[in-house]
Design a protein around this motif. Sequence first.
Motif, PDB file in Angstrom:
ATOM      1  N   ARG A  96       0.810  -1.221   0.000  1.00  3.52           N
ATOM      2  CA  ARG A  96       0.000   0.000   0.000  1.00  3.52           C
ATOM      3  C   ARG A  96       0.847   1.279   0.000  1.00  3.52           C
ATOM      4  NH1 ARG A  96      -4.304  -2.451  -1.745  1.00  3.52           N
ATOM      5  NH2 ARG A  96      -5.230  -3.910  -0.291  1.00  3.52           N
ATOM      6  N   LEU A 135      -0.859   2.244 -13.693  1.00  2.00           N
ATOM      7  CA  LEU A 135      -2.200   2.242 -13.105  1.00  2.00           C
ATOM      8  C   LEU A 135      -2.782   0.843 -13.241  1.00  2.00           C
ATOM      9  CD1 LEU A 135      -3.702   5.586 -14.439  1.00  2.00           C
ATOM     10  CD2 LEU A 135      -2.971   5.057 -12.112  1.00  2.00           C
ATOM     11  N   PRO A 193      -6.236  -1.740 -12.736  1.00  2.00           N
ATOM     12  CA  PRO A 193      -7.696  -1.736 -12.607  1.00  2.00           C
ATOM     13  C   PRO A 193      -8.119  -2.054 -11.170  1.00  2.00           C
ATOM     14  CG  PRO A 193      -6.958  -3.359 -14.243  1.00  2.00           C
ATOM     15  CD  PRO A 193      -5.745  -2.768 -13.624  1.00  2.00           C
ATOM     16  N   ASP A 194      -9.272  -1.562 -10.765  1.00  2.00           N
ATOM     17  CA  ASP A 194      -9.769  -1.786  -9.407  1.00  2.00           C
ATOM     18  C   ASP A 194      -9.872  -3.267  -9.069  1.00  2.00           C
ATOM     19  OD1 ASP A 194      -9.956   0.924  -8.965  1.00  2.00           O
ATOM     20  OD2 ASP A 194     -12.096   1.025  -9.450  1.00  2.00           O
ATOM     21  N   GLU A 195     -10.229  -4.081 -10.036  1.00  4.29           N
ATOM     22  CA  GLU A 195     -10.382  -5.513  -9.767  1.00  4.29           C
ATOM     23  C   GLU A 195      -9.051  -6.211  -9.464  1.00  4.29           C
ATOM     24  OE1 GLU A 195     -10.662  -5.104 -14.345  1.00  4.29           O
ATOM     25  OE2 GLU A 195     -11.440  -4.031 -12.615  1.00  4.29           O
ATOM     26  N   TRP A 196      -7.944  -5.537  -9.657  1.00  4.00           N
ATOM     27  CA  TRP A 196      -6.641  -6.106  -9.327  1.00  4.00           C
ATOM     28  C   TRP A 196      -6.198  -5.712  -7.918  1.00  4.00           C
ATOM     29  CZ3 TRP A 196      -2.937  -5.768 -14.144  1.00  4.00           C
ATOM     30  CH2 TRP A 196      -3.517  -6.483 -15.214  1.00  4.00           C
ATOM     31  N   ASP A 197      -7.103  -5.173  -7.126  1.00  2.00           N
ATOM     32  CA  ASP A 197      -6.764  -4.790  -5.761  1.00  2.00           C
ATOM     33  C   ASP A 197      -6.171  -5.987  -5.018  1.00  2.00           C
ATOM     34  OD1 ASP A 197      -6.659  -2.972  -3.556  1.00  2.00           O
ATOM     35  OD2 ASP A 197      -8.357  -4.061  -2.683  1.00  2.00           O
ATOM     36  N   TRP A 257      -0.941  -6.163  -6.321  1.00  7.06           N
ATOM     37  CA  TRP A 257       0.349  -5.481  -6.190  1.00  7.06           C
ATOM     38  C   TRP A 257       0.869  -5.808  -4.798  1.00  7.06           C
ATOM     39  CZ3 TRP A 257       4.267  -3.951  -8.687  1.00  7.06           C
ATOM     40  CH2 TRP A 257       5.172  -3.035  -8.169  1.00  7.06           C
TER      41      TRP A 257
END
Length: 174
Positions: A128, A135, A137-141, A144
């Motif tokens: 975090r 960048l 996508p949100d679905e890859w939260d 990383w």
Amino acid sequence: MPLDAHLRSIQYSDVASLDQLYPAAFPEEDLLPLVRELTFFPELVTSWVVEINDKIIGHIAFTQCSIGTQGEFSLLGPLAVDTVFQKKGLGKKLIEFGVANLRARGVAAVFVLGDPNYYCRSGFAAERLVLPPFLLPDEWDGAWQSLKLDAVAKQVSGKLTVPPVWSKKELCSG
């Protein structure tokens, strides 16, 4: 890792074998342009293969990166294991070997964009404080992730800077 397996640094002659390994391991992604390009930057990319009887059954690469001037960092990827040897711990062994090598060289942390359920088995956790170089996508939260190798890495924040090879959209849009 199978007893008859041999781990060694990648050689340019291995690219033809990787051309078979990656499409089989990742039929939905075209990672070959990136894999080929990374092979030609040994000053920035540390890469190993596992072979049995002269057949490559696994590959892993780590690219040197930076976060400002906060230390030495690495990006894990790509990683592939022959489908016959998947789910047998070979990928985890490659990660462990690579991380041990990087730790010995003074690398502070390793980052990866991948399946959290897979990489958590090697100690990676959602990152975090250090932003990915692209960048997501949100679905890859949660995809990383990082593995901190020393106390300095626990204090680091910023954006991971990758070498130009990782910035070529035609190579990284698998």
